[in-house]
Motif scaffolding. Structure first.
Motif, mmCIF file in Angstrom:
data_model
loop_
_atom_site.group_PDB
_atom_site.id
_atom_site.type_symbol
_atom_site.label_atom_id
_atom_site.label_comp_id
_atom_site.label_asym_id
_atom_site.label_seq_id
_atom_site.Cartn_x
_atom_site.Cartn_y
_atom_site.Cartn_z
ATOM 1 N N ASP A 205 0.831 -1.209 0.000
ATOM 2 C CA ASP A 205 0.000 0.000 0.000
ATOM 3 C C ASP A 205 0.867 1.261 0.000
ATOM 4 O OD1 ASP A 205 -2.296 -1.500 -0.010
ATOM 5 O OD2 ASP A 205 -2.606 -1.396 2.155
ATOM 6 N N ALA A 206 1.923 1.261 0.826
ATOM 7 C CA ALA A 206 2.787 2.436 0.913
ATOM 8 C C ALA A 206 3.538 2.655 -0.397
ATOM 9 C CB ALA A 206 3.768 2.280 2.068
ATOM 10 N N ALA A 207 4.000 1.578 -1.019
ATOM 11 C CA ALA A 207 4.716 1.704 -2.294
ATOM 12 C C ALA A 207 3.796 2.243 -3.374
ATOM 13 C CB ALA A 207 5.288 0.350 -2.703
ATOM 14 N N ALA A 208 2.570 1.714 -3.448
ATOM 15 C CA ALA A 208 1.610 2.178 -4.445
ATOM 16 C C ALA A 208 1.269 3.656 -4.225
ATOM 17 C CB ALA A 208 0.348 1.326 -4.382
ATOM 18 N N HIS A 209 1.068 4.033 -2.963
ATOM 19 C CA HIS A 209 0.763 5.430 -2.642
ATOM 20 C C HIS A 209 1.907 6.344 -3.072
ATOM 21 C CE1 HIS A 209 -0.691 8.918 -0.368
ATOM 22 N NE2 HIS A 209 0.541 9.038 0.100
ATOM 23 N N ALA A 210 3.143 5.944 -2.777
ATOM 24 C CA ALA A 210 4.303 6.765 -3.113
ATOM 25 C C ALA A 210 4.450 6.949 -4.618
ATOM 26 C CB ALA A 210 5.570 6.135 -2.539
ATOM 27 N N LEU A 211 4.029 5.942 -5.388
ATOM 28 C CA LEU A 211 4.167 5.989 -6.838
ATOM 29 C C LEU A 211 2.902 6.489 -7.526
ATOM 30 C CD1 LEU A 211 6.030 2.581 -7.272
ATOM 31 C CD2 LEU A 211 7.028 4.867 -7.245
ATOM 32 N N ALA A 212 1.918 6.926 -6.730
ATOM 33 C CA ALA A 212 0.649 7.447 -7.261
ATOM 34 C C ALA A 212 -0.073 6.409 -8.120
ATOM 35 C CB ALA A 212 0.894 8.735 -8.054
ATOM 36 N N LEU A 213 -0.048 5.153 -7.665
ATOM 37 C CA LEU A 213 -0.726 4.056 -8.356
ATOM 38 C C LEU A 213 -1.680 3.385 -7.372
ATOM 39 C CD1 LEU A 213 2.331 2.342 -10.109
ATOM 40 C CD2 LEU A 213 0.683 3.881 -11.192
ATOM 41 N N SER A 214 -2.694 2.715 -7.892
ATOM 42 C CA SER A 214 -3.513 1.863 -7.035
ATOM 43 C C SER A 214 -2.733 0.582 -6.775
ATOM 44 C CB SER A 214 -4.844 1.530 -7.710
ATOM 45 O OG SER A 214 -4.632 0.682 -8.835
ATOM 46 N N THR A 215 -3.046 -0.110 -5.689
ATOM 47 C CA THR A 215 -2.335 -1.358 -5.397
ATOM 48 C C THR A 215 -2.565 -2.365 -6.512
ATOM 49 O OG1 THR A 215 -4.214 -2.105 -4.068
ATOM 50 C CG2 THR A 215 -2.397 -1.040 -2.899
ATOM 51 N N ARG A 216 -3.762 -2.402 -7.049
ATOM 52 C CA ARG A 216 -4.071 -3.349 -8.129
ATOM 53 C C ARG A 216 -3.243 -3.050 -9.383
ATOM 54 N NH1 ARG A 216 -10.224 -4.875 -9.261
ATOM 55 N NH2 ARG A 216 -9.821 -5.719 -7.175
ATOM 56 N N THR A 217 -3.102 -1.763 -9.715
ATOM 57 C CA THR A 217 -2.305 -1.395 -10.890
ATOM 58 C C THR A 217 -0.852 -1.770 -10.691
ATOM 59 O OG1 THR A 217 -3.785 0.431 -11.455
ATOM 60 C CG2 THR A 217 -1.555 0.529 -12.335
ATOM 61 N N LEU A 218 -0.306 -1.499 -9.494
ATOM 62 C CA LEU A 218 1.086 -1.841 -9.228
ATOM 63 C C LEU A 218 1.288 -3.346 -9.319
ATOM 64 C CD1 LEU A 218 3.937 -1.163 -8.422
ATOM 65 C CD2 LEU A 218 3.212 -1.038 -6.030
ATOM 66 N N GLN A 219 0.374 -4.127 -8.753
ATOM 67 C CA GLN A 219 0.482 -5.581 -8.836
ATOM 68 C C GLN A 219 0.427 -6.057 -10.283
ATOM 69 O OE1 GLN A 219 -2.841 -6.300 -6.159
ATOM 70 N NE2 GLN A 219 -1.498 -7.295 -4.690
ATOM 71 N N ARG A 220 -0.459 -5.462 -11.071
ATOM 72 C CA ARG A 220 -0.602 -5.872 -12.464
ATOM 73 C C ARG A 220 0.666 -5.560 -13.268
ATOM 74 N NH1 ARG A 220 -5.330 -4.010 -13.111
ATOM 75 N NH2 ARG A 220 -4.788 -1.957 -13.923
ATOM 76 N N VAL A 221 1.254 -4.398 -13.037
ATOM 77 C CA VAL A 221 2.474 -4.017 -13.752
ATOM 78 C C VAL A 221 3.625 -4.951 -13.379
ATOM 79 C CG1 VAL A 221 4.215 -2.214 -13.986
ATOM 80 C CG2 VAL A 221 1.799 -1.613 -14.037
ATOM 81 N N LEU A 222 3.730 -5.279 -12.101
ATOM 82 C CA LEU A 222 4.788 -6.192 -11.674
ATOM 83 C C LEU A 222 4.603 -7.569 -12.291
ATOM 84 C CD1 LEU A 222 5.129 -5.215 -7.904
ATOM 85 C CD2 LEU A 222 6.740 -4.710 -9.745
ATOM 86 N N GLN A 223 3.364 -8.014 -12.418
ATOM 87 C CA GLN A 223 3.099 -9.314 -13.044
ATOM 88 C C GLN A 223 3.539 -9.316 -14.499
ATOM 89 O OE1 GLN A 223 -1.085 -9.913 -12.366
ATOM 90 N NE2 GLN A 223 -0.818 -10.503 -10.213
ATOM 91 N N VAL A 224 3.334 -8.209 -15.196
ATOM 92 C CA VAL A 224 3.774 -8.087 -16.583
ATOM 93 C C VAL A 224 5.289 -8.272 -16.683
ATOM 94 C CG1 VAL A 224 4.024 -6.477 -18.522
ATOM 95 C CG2 VAL A 224 1.837 -6.666 -17.324
ATOM 96 N N HIS A 225 6.006 -7.835 -15.639
ATOM 97 C CA HIS A 225 7.466 -7.964 -15.614
ATOM 98 C C HIS A 225 7.916 -9.285 -14.983
ATOM 99 C CE1 HIS A 225 7.220 -3.629 -16.442
ATOM 100 N NE2 HIS A 225 8.470 -3.716 -16.855
ATOM 101 N N GLY A 226 6.972 -10.189 -14.765
ATOM 102 C CA GLY A 226 7.327 -11.526 -14.291
ATOM 103 C C GLY A 226 7.616 -11.628 -12.811
ATOM 104 N N THR A 227 7.106 -10.706 -12.021
ATOM 105 C CA THR A 227 7.337 -10.792 -10.580
ATOM 106 C C THR A 227 6.105 -10.265 -9.846
ATOM 107 O OG1 THR A 227 8.894 -10.232 -8.796
ATOM 108 C CG2 THR A 227 8.407 -8.491 -10.393
ATOM 109 N N ASP A 228 6.177 -10.220 -8.536
ATOM 110 C CA ASP A 228 5.115 -9.636 -7.717
ATOM 111 C C ASP A 228 5.768 -8.921 -6.546
ATOM 112 O OD1 ASP A 228 5.264 -11.532 -5.304
ATOM 113 O OD2 ASP A 228 4.945 -12.938 -6.953
#
Length: 336
Positions: free
Chosen positions: A250-273
């Motif tokens: 939650d803190a990482a997503a907030h700092a990057l101005a992303l929703s937690t779901r968006t951050l998780q989805r982007v990380l999945q695209v890069h093969g990680t979580d």
């Protein structure tokens, strides 16, 4: 992204001026304990710095936080980047060092030095200019730039004028009183104007720094290129959280101005979580602590934010194939 050293000394000044409660509330707004990591070579998003400063203003109703702390901010507090810049032979050399290596301190920012008719202009262009908290950032930046100049200037020196890229405030006179010179507002950048002869002045022998090269700086701080993609930015944010002792999606997503779901989805695209990325970075930090300190496994587990040593041991074994004690014993055997 910007080095957390940009906020060095600010938490202590906030505590002294407004109390522990305000500092705690500002840390909560930033979702990070700034004071715990302010002297570390790690990075935070500009948004985190702005959230921290905006919350202080909101809680205290103080419109000029940056101006209040400006006289106490120093270039020396900027960690290894500050050391590298201050190791310049002259003020001109120091400013040119700052301009050519600003990427090791922050992304999207620039420093420029120009000379016109015997006058030098030392300018700073901030990536946070559009932020509501920029009034504080601009005043603080001017304070740090003045400190760099005064590190080389003779006692009692004052600039010819300061320019700030903010609208003229109601309390404009207080800026001139704080900085000790005329202040021009609505300028294109934060800039210090002074006589160009000062550029050739060497730093007093009593305050000379240790020898330092850009290679030393590169080894100490994350390469700017690695912060140019999202995985690099997220990794830098997780590294900062690891140093602060709490890793939070939650803190990482907030700092990057992303929703937690968006951050998780982007990380999945890069093969990680996020969990895997956090475990990799925690394991890296754990190996550094096991190798470079005599801290107990319990202390290291606590430092890394694990709720129990057993949880740390389990995660470390999964990452390295060894229990923490086995890893440390192996280091001792190899040293014999």
């Amino acid at each position: 992204m910007i080095s957390v050293t940009a906020l060095a000394r600010v938490p202590a000044l906030v505590r002294h001026s407004f109390g522990e409660t305000v500092l705690r509330q500002a840390n909560r707004a930033a979702m990070l304990d700034i004071e715990l990591i302010e002297d570390r070579d790690c990075f935070i998003p500009h948004a985190t710095m702005c959230d921290f400063l905006s919350e202080i203003e909101r809680r205290t109703k103080e419109e000029h936080i940056g101006l209040m702390v400006a006289p106490y901010l120093t270039f020396e507090a900027y960690g290894c980047w500050g050391d590298y810049v201050l190791a310049g032979d002259t003020l001109g050399d120091a400013i040119r060092r700052a301009a050519s290596t600003i990427g090791f301190h922050s992304c999207g920012e620039a420093i420029a030095l120009s000379v016109e008719e015997g006058m030098a202009r030392f300018a700073y262009f901030s990536a946070a200019r559009r932020s509501p908290a920029y009034l504080h950032i601009a005043a603080g930046a001017a304070g740090v730039m003045l400190d760099l100049c005064r590190s080389f200037a003779p006692p009692g020196w004052h600039p010819v004028r300061i320019e700030l890229d903010i609208a003229r405030p109601r309390a404009a006179l207080s800026f001139e009183e704080t900085f000790g010179c005329p202040v021009v507002f609505d300028a294109p950048a934060v800039a210090i104007w002074f006589r160009a002869s000062l550029l050739g002045v060497r730093r007093p022998l009593s305050s000379r720094r240790r020898l330092m090269t850009v290679d030393d700086l590169a080894r100490a701080r994350l390469d700017p290129a690695s912060r140019g993609d999202l995985i690099g930015v997220v990794s830098a944010q997780v590294w900062t959280q690891v140093l602060a002792g709490t890793v939070s999606l939650d803190a990482a997503a907030h700092a990057l101005a992303l929703s937690t779901r968006t951050l998780q989805r982007v990380l999945q695209v890069h093969g990680t979580d996020f969990r895997s990325l956090g475990n990799v970075i925690r394991a890296k930090r754990a190996t550094e602590l096991l190798r470079g300190t005599n801290a107990t496994v319990t202390d290291i587990a606590s430092e890394l934010g694990y709720s129990a040593p057993a949880n740390f041991a389990r995660a470390f074994r999964k990452a390295t194939g060894l229990a923490p004690e086995e890893f440390r014993r192996g280091l001792k055997r190899s040293a014999l």
